[in-house]
Write a protein that holds these residues in place. Structure first.
Motif, PDB file in Angstrom:
ATOM      1  N   HIS A  74       0.795  -1.219   0.000  1.00 25.39           N
ATOM      2  CA  HIS A  74       0.000   0.000   0.000  1.00 25.39           C
ATOM      3  C   HIS A  74       0.828   1.270   0.000  1.00 25.39           C
ATOM      4  O   HIS A  74       0.396   2.287  -0.514  1.00 25.39           O
ATOM      5  N   LEU A  75       1.996   1.204   0.600  1.00 29.34           N
ATOM      6  CA  LEU A  75       2.774   2.436   0.735  1.00 29.34           C
ATOM      7  C   LEU A  75       4.008   2.450  -0.169  1.00 29.34           C
ATOM      8  O   LEU A  75       4.640   3.478  -0.325  1.00 29.34           O
ATOM      9  N   HIS A  76       4.379   1.293  -0.713  1.00 31.41           N
ATOM     10  CA  HIS A  76       5.532   1.180  -1.607  1.00 31.41           C
ATOM     11  C   HIS A  76       6.814   1.683  -0.982  1.00 31.41           C
ATOM     12  O   HIS A  76       7.649   2.294  -1.646  1.00 31.41           O
ATOM     13  N   THR A  77       6.951   1.443   0.304  1.00 30.40           N
ATOM     14  CA  THR A  77       8.210   1.771   0.958  1.00 30.40           C
ATOM     15  C   THR A  77       8.351   0.879   2.177  1.00 30.40           C
ATOM     16  O   THR A  77       7.362   0.413   2.731  1.00 30.40           O
ATOM     17  N   VAL A  78       9.590   0.586   2.541  1.00 33.21           N
ATOM     18  CA  VAL A  78       9.799  -0.159   3.779  1.00 33.21           C
ATOM     19  C   VAL A  78      10.515   0.720   4.801  1.00 33.21           C
ATOM     20  O   VAL A  78      10.906   0.257   5.853  1.00 33.21           O
ATOM     21  N   ASP A  79      10.684   1.986   4.443  1.00 31.20           N
ATOM     22  CA  ASP A  79      11.388   2.893   5.342  1.00 31.20           C
ATOM     23  C   ASP A  79      10.429   3.415   6.402  1.00 31.20           C
ATOM     24  O   ASP A  79       9.298   3.816   6.098  1.00 31.20           O
ATOM     25  N   TYR A  80      10.863   3.400   7.671  1.00 32.06           N
ATOM     26  CA  TYR A  80       9.973   3.826   8.759  1.00 32.06           C
ATOM     27  C   TYR A  80       9.423   5.231   8.525  1.00 32.06           C
ATOM     28  O   TYR A  80       8.216   5.436   8.492  1.00 32.06           O
ATOM     29  N   THR A  81      10.362   6.188   8.409  1.00 34.81           N
ATOM     30  CA  THR A  81       9.923   7.585   8.396  1.00 34.81           C
ATOM     31  C   THR A  81       8.979   7.854   7.234  1.00 34.81           C
ATOM     32  O   THR A  81       7.945   8.506   7.406  1.00 34.81           O
ATOM     33  N   THR A  82       9.338   7.320   6.056  1.00 38.10           N
ATOM     34  CA  THR A  82       8.468   7.533   4.904  1.00 38.10           C
ATOM     35  C   THR A  82       7.114   6.880   5.135  1.00 38.10           C
ATOM     36  O   THR A  82       6.061   7.479   4.873  1.00 38.10           O
ATOM     37  N   ALA A  83       7.145   5.619   5.615  1.00 35.04           N
ATOM     38  CA  ALA A  83       5.897   4.887   5.808  1.00 35.04           C
ATOM     39  C   ALA A  83       5.007   5.596   6.816  1.00 35.04           C
ATOM     40  O   ALA A  83       3.803   5.756   6.597  1.00 35.04           O
ATOM     41  N   PHE A  84       5.608   6.062   7.927  1.00 36.67           N
ATOM     42  CA  PHE A  84       4.794   6.707   8.957  1.00 36.67           C
ATOM     43  C   PHE A  84       4.222   8.024   8.451  1.00 36.67           C
ATOM     44  O   PHE A  84       3.108   8.417   8.811  1.00 36.67           O
ATOM     45  N   ALA A  85       5.013   8.703   7.582  1.00 39.29           N
ATOM     46  CA  ALA A  85       4.524   9.967   7.051  1.00 39.29           C
ATOM     47  C   ALA A  85       3.385   9.728   6.058  1.00 39.29           C
ATOM     48  O   ALA A  85       2.414  10.482   6.008  1.00 39.29           O
ATOM     49  N   LEU A  86       3.510   8.640   5.262  1.00 40.27           N
ATOM     50  CA  LEU A  86       2.501   8.371   4.240  1.00 40.27           C
ATOM     51  C   LEU A  86       1.226   7.783   4.819  1.00 40.27           C
ATOM     52  O   LEU A  86       0.142   7.977   4.274  1.00 40.27           O
ATOM     53  N   ALA A  87       1.386   7.000   5.911  1.00 36.10           N
ATOM     54  CA  ALA A  87       0.281   6.176   6.395  1.00 36.10           C
ATOM     55  C   ALA A  87      -1.038   6.941   6.581  1.00 36.10           C
ATOM     56  O   ALA A  87      -2.059   6.519   6.038  1.00 36.10           O
ATOM     57  N   PRO A  88      -1.050   8.060   7.323  1.00 39.70           N
ATOM     58  CA  PRO A  88      -2.353   8.688   7.571  1.00 39.70           C
ATOM     59  C   PRO A  88      -3.038   9.129   6.287  1.00 39.70           C
ATOM     60  O   PRO A  88      -4.267   9.066   6.195  1.00 39.70           O
ATOM     61  N   GLY A  89      -2.257   9.553   5.277  1.00 45.23           N
ATOM     62  CA  GLY A  89      -2.860  10.020   4.047  1.00 45.23           C
ATOM     63  C   GLY A  89      -3.391   8.902   3.165  1.00 45.23           C
ATOM     64  O   GLY A  89      -4.460   9.016   2.579  1.00 45.23           O
ATOM     65  N   SER A  90      -2.625   7.794   3.060  1.00 46.72           N
ATOM     66  CA  SER A  90      -3.007   6.789   2.071  1.00 46.72           C
ATOM     67  C   SER A  90      -3.792   5.619   2.660  1.00 46.72           C
ATOM     68  O   SER A  90      -4.365   4.839   1.919  1.00 46.72           O
ATOM     69  N   ILE A  91      -3.779   5.478   3.961  1.00 50.86           N
ATOM     70  CA  ILE A  91      -4.579   4.414   4.551  1.00 50.86           C
ATOM     71  C   ILE A  91      -5.646   5.050   5.424  1.00 50.86           C
ATOM     72  O   ILE A  91      -5.335   5.807   6.338  1.00 50.86           O
ATOM     73  N   GLY A  92      -6.883   4.759   5.125  1.00 48.10           N
ATOM     74  CA  GLY A  92      -7.965   5.382   5.875  1.00 48.10           C
ATOM     75  C   GLY A  92      -8.031   4.871   7.303  1.00 48.10           C
ATOM     76  O   GLY A  92      -7.735   3.706   7.564  1.00 48.10           O
ATOM     77  N   SER A  93      -8.414   5.747   8.219  1.00 44.58           N
ATOM     78  CA  SER A  93      -8.556   5.334   9.611  1.00 44.58           C
ATOM     79  C   SER A  93      -9.677   4.303   9.729  1.00 44.58           C
ATOM     80  O   SER A  93     -10.770   4.502   9.212  1.00 44.58           O
ATOM     81  N   GLY A  94      -9.365   3.188  10.371  1.00 44.02           N
ATOM     82  CA  GLY A  94     -10.365   2.143  10.548  1.00 44.02           C
ATOM     83  C   GLY A  94     -10.621   1.324   9.302  1.00 44.02           C
ATOM     84  O   GLY A  94     -11.494   0.460   9.277  1.00 44.02           O
ATOM     85  N   SER A  95      -9.865   1.581   8.218  1.00 35.65           N
ATOM     86  CA  SER A  95     -10.065   0.799   6.993  1.00 35.65           C
ATOM     87  C   SER A  95      -9.538  -0.616   7.201  1.00 35.65           C
ATOM     88  O   SER A  95      -8.796  -0.901   8.143  1.00 35.65           O
TER      89      SER A  95
END
Lengths: 101, 640
Positions: free
Chosen positions: B196-217
């Motif tokens: 879903h995020l196309h990255t395995v890097d922590y900082t990038t993944a954590f930054a992307l997560a709220p935008g690309s993964i819906g809360s409670g999805s």
């Protein structure tokens, strides 16, 4: 007037068959070797006759070679017979079959 | 040098100890190997402290340092850097791992002295520390997984360290298999993250997560759930908890380091580290808390009937990690991490103290054969009381502050999960008091058993054990006593403020909630002390009557609620039946059968053909003659 090629072939074939029958029927290894010698010489006779008939020397040369090989073969064969006799083994090829499968 | 550079060096230190052990170890004495292994961890602790000081000197917003060593792997769009992340959360873990790790290494110098395979022990221990440091320092999911797998491996190697004991080997395998289940879950979770995020890097993944993964999805739920499988297996929580008590087959320092202070708390660290995902999946976060509360209750109850001193402490560990899971599950991340730190001190202290007793009694672990050790080991007994009071949560010892913070935060949350955690957590505090004081009373007080008396009097005048075993538990006792002052409710917020840049706090209990919870917890602990004294402190008619009345309950607890039996029936038996059936039907018939058929056909054919070789020279001659005749006939007819 020497006999024609047909006679030589007949004689050679007859000698070969005599030798072959000797190899197949006799059980004494010395006699088998003798019979083998008869077969070889039947072949030699045919070679020389053929060579004379065609008019070359190839057959003569080959016959001399066969004689040499035959002499060597007899040395080995008779050597085996002597060795067998020394060990007191029976001089009978039907008894000497320890190499059967 | 900034904190990230120190981070790399910390990662290197245990490897230096390991390399020395491998390269030079065989030609030097065991003592030298042991001390080099220990001092390499001490160097790691000093470097961790330097990293900590460096972080403290920075602004709050500058405290997360990512350092990329080199480009490690690249396949198409899949990029992995060899990167580490040094931030307050990983620094807390670094300090715990290297600090407690050094003390336990030093303790092992005395404890393992005389073992023929001491060098191998220290090699494994160094490997473990490296793996654990890799786990907490990893700057991306791939390195996290590598550390995660390596701690499982070193745990396996150390549980099965005494390979001559079949039970130790079986326990090692059990731990490995259980952990493998968790590893699979975590790997799948990382796949979903990558997908879903196309990255395995922590900082990038954590930054992307709220935008690309819906809360409670469902994506957020799957990621959180699969990562939780890994956390649950590693931290021995329900339903993958059965390996931890068996892991007590390993040497006692291993139990203290891996199965109390560091590795088993990795699950708590994971949930805290992955908080961006858990905050997107509130249902799974609730599940974390529910798992924690279920484990803390069940493990606490089972601890009541255990007779092996180390197993009691192991169940207590499961129970305390249950509290930490509650903390991180309800969103009180700093409270969960704080309990992790204090628990590392007092649980390592309890394990190592138990190790002194076991050492004094020549590897006897059965509490029924102990008793009255207080008169033979007064120093250890005093320290064990500090550990016990800390575990039970009696002020001013550290466990009081950390456990009550979790509970009051749960109360502050004010929904059904919060109230469940609060209620069962308080009940758990009572059970904790009960089993802890049972252990203390059975082992250190009352009349010594005959065995204990014999062993102790044979060694009278030799002190309580090697000096390295004694000063290390002293240091741990100091930690267990004072670590709690980092977080005095409403007064100090050392842990919370330090972790703030990594994990924002979501809950803060009010003064009244803190006060009420603490008052309840402490009174329950004291009632627990009194009950334990009635039940196990003296032998009276009441005691016997209570024992008779609770016999059925005791049987259930002895069976550990039947988890082992359930897994035996549900997984082990079907799997081994399938394997046996496969061995009989598929392997024996199909695989072995077809191979046999080929070889049989070959030997049958050759036997048939060998009849032609009769050994009769005259038959050969006949065959040649017939053959030649046949060839001649064929040529003649063919030629014409």
């Amino acid at each position: 007037m020497s006999p024609g090629i047909g006679s030589w072939i007949t004689l050679s074939s007859a000698l070969f068959c005599i030798g072959l029958v000797g190899v197949m029927l006799r059980r004494n290894p010395i006699v088998i070797l003798l019979s083998l010698e008869i077969m070889l010489n039947a072949g030699n006779l045919l070679l020389v006759a053929g060579s004379r008939y065609v008019g070359g020397n190839d057959g003569h040369v080959l016959a001399l070679t066969v004689m040499g090989v035959a002499a060597a073969e007899v040395v080995v064969g008779l050597g085996l017979v002597v060795a067998l006799a020394r060990r007191g083994a029976p001089l009978d090829v039907d008894e000497l079959r320890s190499l059967h499968g | 040098m900034n904190a990230a550079d120190y981070g790399w060096l910390v990662l290197l230190t245990p490897l230096i100890g390991l390399a020395f052990n491998i390269a030079v170890g065989p030609s030097v004495s065991r003592r030298v190997v042991a001390w080099v292994a220990s001092l390499s961890i001490l160097a790691g602790f000093v470097l961790s402290l330097l990293a900590f000081i460096d972080l403290l000197s920075r602004d709050d917003s500058q405290r997360a340092l990512v350092s990329t060593g080199w480009h490690w792997l690249s396949a198409g769009s899949f990029q992995v850097d060899a990167s580490i992340l040094v931030d307050p959360l990983s620094t807390v873990m670094l300090l715990v791992i290297t600090g407690i790790g050094f003390l336990i290494h030093a303790y092992s110098v005395g404890y393992m002295h005389g073992d023929t395979e001491e060098k191998r022990f220290f090699a494994y221990l160094n490997l473990f520390v490296f793996s654990m440091l890799l786990l907490v320092l990893a700057g991306n999911f791939v390195f996290l997984l590598a550390g995660w797998g390596l701690v499982g491996l070193s745990s396996y190697l150390l549980i099965g360290f005494w390979w001559q004991r079949p039970s130790a080997v079986a326990a090692a395998k059990k731990a490995f298999v259980m952990n493998a289940i968790g590893d699979v879950g975590m790997t799948l979770g990382i796949f979903v993250i990558w997908n879903h995020l196309h990255t395995v890097d922590y900082t990038t993944a954590f930054a992307l997560a709220p935008g690309s993964i819906g809360s409670g999805s469902s994506t957020a739920n799957w990621i959180a759930l699969l990562l939780l499988v890994g956390a649950v297996a590693k931290s021995a929580q329900l339903p993958l908890q059965t390996w931890l008590p068996d892991a007590m087959e390993g040497p006692t320092p291993v139990s203290a380091l891996i199965h109390a202070a560091t590795m088993v708390t990795a699950g708590v660290y994971l949930v805290a580290r992955m908080w961006p995902f858990y905050s997107l999946a509130p249902d799974v976060a609730d599940l974390v808390a529910i798992i924690g509360v279920a484990t803390l209750t069940i493990a606490g109850l089972i601890a009541l009937v255990q007779t092996d001193i180390k197993r009691v402490i192991a169940y207590s560990t499961m129970s305390q990690i249950g509290y930490m899971f509650c903390g991180v599950g309800i969103g009180a991340y700093s409270a969960g991490m704080f309990h992790l730190v204090t628990h590392a001190f007092f649980k390592a202290l309890l394990f190592l103290g138990a190790g002194v007793v076991i050492h004094a009694l020549h590897d006897e672990q059965d509490m029924r054969k102990m008793g009255g050790m207080g008169r033979y080991l007064p120093y250890t007994t005093g320290l064990m009381w500090i550990g016990a009071l800390s575990l039970v949560g009696v002020p001013p010892f550290s466990g009081f502050f950390s456990k009550d913070q979790i509970l009051s935060d749960a109360l502050a949350r004010g929904d059904w999960v919060g109230y469940t955690v609060w209620g069962l957590g308080l009940a758990g505090a009572f059970v904790t008091a009960l089993y802890t004081f049972r252990l203390m009373l059975l082992v250190f007080h009352g009349e010594p058993s005959e065995y204990a008396r014999e062993q102790s009097e044979a060694h009278a005048g030799h002190g309580e054990g090697p000096s390295t075993m004694l000063w290390t538990i002293g240091v741990l006792a100091v930690g267990a006593t004072f670590a709690g002052f980092l977080e005095i409710p409403q007064v100090t917020h050392g842990m919370r403020n330090f972790l703030e840049p990594t994990i924002p706090s979501t809950i803060e209990a009010t003064g009244n909630q803190d006060l009420g919870t603490s008052a309840l917890a402490v009174s329950l602990a004291l009632i627990g002390l009194f009950c334990a004294h009635v039940l196990w402190g003296r032998r009276s008619r009441t005691t016997r009557r209570i024992a008779e009345a609770t016999a059925p309950l005791e049987r259930v607890l002895q069976e550990k609620f039947g988890f082992d039996r359930l897994y035996d029936w549900a997984f082990y038996r079907p799997a081994s039946a399938l394997a046996r059936g496969g061995a009989r039907l598929w392997e024996q018939r199909a695989v072995v059968g077809s191979m046999d058929a080929v070889s049989n056909a070959g030997s049958w054919t050759s036997r048939l053909l060998s009849t032609a070789q009769s050994g009769l020279v005259r038959v050969y001659a006949l065959a040649i003659a017939v053959g030649i005749a046949a060839l001649a006939a064929w040529f003649m007819t063919g030629a014409s």
